[in-house]
Design a protein around this motif. Structure first.
Motif, PDB file in Angstrom:
ATOM      1  N   LEU A 112       0.818  -1.210   0.000  1.00 27.01           N
ATOM      2  CA  LEU A 112       0.000   0.000   0.000  1.00 27.01           C
ATOM      3  C   LEU A 112       0.853   1.262   0.000  1.00 27.01           C
ATOM      4  N   THR A 113       1.929   1.261   0.783  1.00 29.61           N
ATOM      5  CA  THR A 113       2.811   2.431   0.825  1.00 29.61           C
ATOM      6  C   THR A 113       3.294   2.815  -0.561  1.00 29.61           C
ATOM      7  N   ASN A 114       3.712   1.825  -1.335  1.00 30.16           N
ATOM      8  CA  ASN A 114       4.205   2.097  -2.692  1.00 30.16           C
ATOM      9  C   ASN A 114       3.114   2.693  -3.572  1.00 30.16           C
ATOM     10  N   CYS A 115       1.888   2.162  -3.440  1.00 33.59           N
ATOM     11  CA  CYS A 115       0.778   2.683  -4.233  1.00 33.59           C
ATOM     12  C   CYS A 115       0.480   4.139  -3.889  1.00 33.59           C
ATOM     13  N   LEU A 116       0.724   4.502  -2.643  1.00 33.67           N
ATOM     14  CA  LEU A 116       0.441   5.860  -2.198  1.00 33.67           C
ATOM     15  C   LEU A 116       1.564   6.847  -2.496  1.00 33.67           C
ATOM     16  N   THR A 117       2.760   6.349  -2.726  1.00 31.21           N
ATOM     17  CA  THR A 117       3.909   7.253  -2.863  1.00 31.21           C
ATOM     18  C   THR A 117       4.574   7.242  -4.231  1.00 31.21           C
ATOM     19  N   ASN A 146       4.939   8.896   7.632  1.00 31.13           N
ATOM     20  CA  ASN A 146       3.701   9.667   7.766  1.00 31.13           C
ATOM     21  C   ASN A 146       2.470   8.899   7.287  1.00 31.13           C
ATOM     22  N   PRO A 147       2.147   7.747   7.901  1.00 36.48           N
ATOM     23  CA  PRO A 147       0.991   6.959   7.429  1.00 36.48           C
ATOM     24  C   PRO A 147      -0.311   7.747   7.373  1.00 36.48           C
ATOM     25  N   SER A 148      -0.590   8.543   8.392  1.00 35.19           N
ATOM     26  CA  SER A 148      -1.861   9.278   8.421  1.00 35.19           C
ATOM     27  C   SER A 148      -1.995  10.214   7.240  1.00 35.19           C
ATOM     28  N   THR A 153      -5.478  11.168   1.580  1.00 33.85           N
ATOM     29  CA  THR A 153      -5.214  11.775   0.278  1.00 33.85           C
ATOM     30  C   THR A 153      -6.234  11.312  -0.750  1.00 33.85           C
ATOM     31  N   LYS A 154      -6.344  12.070  -1.821  1.00 36.25           N
ATOM     32  CA  LYS A 154      -7.201  11.668  -2.931  1.00 36.25           C
ATOM     33  C   LYS A 154      -6.653  10.420  -3.603  1.00 36.25           C
ATOM     34  N   ARG A 155      -5.358  10.222  -3.484  1.00 33.89           N
ATOM     35  CA  ARG A 155      -4.753   9.028  -4.073  1.00 33.89           C
ATOM     36  C   ARG A 155      -5.292   7.763  -3.390  1.00 33.89           C
ATOM     37  N   MET A 156      -5.451   7.823  -2.070  1.00 30.47           N
ATOM     38  CA  MET A 156      -6.041   6.694  -1.358  1.00 30.47           C
ATOM     39  C   MET A 156      -7.468   6.461  -1.829  1.00 30.47           C
ATOM     40  N   ASP A 157      -8.215   7.531  -2.029  1.00 31.57           N
ATOM     41  CA  ASP A 157      -9.574   7.407  -2.559  1.00 31.57           C
ATOM     42  C   ASP A 157      -9.564   6.697  -3.916  1.00 31.57           C
ATOM     43  N   LEU A 177      -7.639   2.896  17.251  1.00 33.81           N
ATOM     44  CA  LEU A 177      -8.119   4.269  17.138  1.00 33.81           C
ATOM     45  C   LEU A 177      -7.473   5.256  18.100  1.00 33.81           C
ATOM     46  N   ILE A 178      -7.170   4.822  19.302  1.00 33.84           N
ATOM     47  CA  ILE A 178      -6.800   5.756  20.358  1.00 33.84           C
ATOM     48  C   ILE A 178      -5.477   6.465  20.100  1.00 33.84           C
ATOM     49  N   SER A 179      -4.479   5.735  19.598  1.00 37.72           N
ATOM     50  CA  SER A 179      -3.131   6.296  19.524  1.00 37.72           C
ATOM     51  C   SER A 179      -2.865   7.110  18.261  1.00 37.72           C
ATOM     52  N   VAL A 180      -3.486   6.755  17.141  1.00 40.41           N
ATOM     53  CA  VAL A 180      -3.226   7.444  15.875  1.00 40.41           C
ATOM     54  C   VAL A 180      -4.539   7.681  15.136  1.00 40.41           C
ATOM     55  N   THR A 181      -4.507   8.556  14.140  1.00 40.14           N
ATOM     56  CA  THR A 181      -5.737   8.923  13.425  1.00 40.14           C
ATOM     57  C   THR A 181      -5.987   8.091  12.170  1.00 40.14           C
ATOM     58  N   ASP A 182      -5.121   7.138  11.868  1.00 39.08           N
ATOM     59  CA  ASP A 182      -5.224   6.367  10.631  1.00 39.08           C
ATOM     60  C   ASP A 182      -6.617   5.763  10.424  1.00 39.08           C
ATOM     61  N   ALA A 183      -7.119   5.074  11.460  1.00 35.88           N
ATOM     62  CA  ALA A 183      -8.401   4.382  11.322  1.00 35.88           C
ATOM     63  C   ALA A 183      -9.551   5.359  11.112  1.00 35.88           C
ATOM     64  N   GLN A 184      -9.515   6.492  11.799  1.00 38.07           N
ATOM     65  CA  GLN A 184     -10.548   7.511  11.581  1.00 38.07           C
ATOM     66  C   GLN A 184     -10.570   7.955  10.123  1.00 38.07           C
ATOM     67  N   ILE A 185      -9.402   8.151   9.560  1.00 43.30           N
ATOM     68  CA  ILE A 185      -9.300   8.601   8.169  1.00 43.30           C
ATOM     69  C   ILE A 185      -9.880   7.562   7.219  1.00 43.30           C
ATOM     70  N   VAL A 186      -9.481   6.303   7.400  1.00 41.88           N
ATOM     71  CA  VAL A 186      -9.968   5.239   6.515  1.00 41.88           C
ATOM     72  C   VAL A 186     -11.473   5.060   6.677  1.00 41.88           C
ATOM     73  N   ALA A 187     -11.972   5.258   7.897  1.00 44.88           N
ATOM     74  CA  ALA A 187     -13.406   5.078   8.153  1.00 44.88           C
ATOM     75  C   ALA A 187     -14.269   6.020   7.325  1.00 44.88           C
TER      76      ALA A 187
END
Length: 246
Positions: A112-117, A146-148, A153-157, A177-187
């Motif tokens: 996934l990282t490669n697809c995003l970058t 910087n996972p979050s 990004t629109k690229r993730m969309d 959810l508690i420690s980082v915002t990643d899951a909120q973003i994907v949700a």
């Protein structure tokens, strides 16, 4: 942003890091007739019934904190969908503590990282076949700083839109959810979210906070799974899985 190409895919319990080192257990593969495997199929059925008004094609799992068993839950759920004859893609979006590549014995060099970058990447290069028919995996890939930011990004969309066109189901593993915002973003980008709660590990306040964080981004919570319930008639790491679906 570069062009995203899409072609046919190639073929009080202790907190533990075992899944990171060795992957998660696939009881739906090793013990397909067990009670727990049947519970996973029940969860799948409940999700399918919850999608009468809206198609539930892209779903994710998260938890309030670490070692809740969310990766075990979402991976076994992906297996049950594949066993149903659906073409399923499991995306490991927990780029901080990935497990999918270990579970299926895959390389984590590309994901996934490669697809995003990387510009102009063919997503198929980041997707691997598994030994399970109809089940494909997109590993997390190299851990970014910087996972979050990458997920928001629109690229993730665009990636999710592209894989959803090729697959029958897209199932995403995300960080707690508690420690980082990643899951909120994907949700905000999926059709439904599953919250996994592990008995004896998750604290009531943390679970309530997790739900609050999902509500803040207007996530569609399709269910909560209580994991590793004591008193189950089957012993071992799994304990029991029980789902409540709205």
């Amino acid at each position: 942003m570069g062009v995203i190409k899409m072609s046919l895919f190639k073929k009080d319990k202790k907190l533990s890091t075992d899944s990171i080192d060795n992957g998660v257990g696939l009881i739906t593969v090793t013990q397909p007739t067990s009670t727990i495997a049947e519970q996973f199929r029940t969860v799948r059925t409940n999700i399918q019934f919850s999608s009468i008004d809206k198609e539930m094609k892209v779903i994710m799992a998260t938890s309030s904190g670490p070692s809740a068993g969310k990766s075990t839950v979402i991976t076994n759920l992906a297996v049950t969908y594949a066993n149903q004859g659906l073409k399923v893609l499991l995306i490991d979006a927990d780029m901080r503590r990935p497990t999918a590549h270990q579970t299926f014995g895959l390389s984590n060099e590309t994901g996934l990282t490669n697809c995003l970058t990387e510009k102009d990447i063919d997503i198929a290069k980041a997707v691997e076949e598994t030994p399970i028919e109809n089940l494909y995996v997109m590993p997390a890939g190299p851990t970014p700083p910087n996972p979050s930011e990458l997920l928001n990004t629109k690229r993730m969309d665009a990636i999710l839109m592209a894989v959803a066109e090729q697959m029958d189901m897209v199932i995403i593993d995300t960080p707690p959810l508690i420690s980082v915002t990643d899951a909120q973003i994907v949700a905000t980008k999926v059709d439904g979210t599953i919250l996994v709660v592990r008995e004896g590990v998750a604290k009531k306040g943390a679970v309530l906070k997790a739900k609050e964080l999902l509500d803040t981004v207007h996530a569609r919570i399709i269910g909560t799974i209580l994991n590793d319930v004591s008193g189950s008639d089957e012993s071992g790491y799994y304990g029991g899985y029980y789902g409540y679906y709205k």
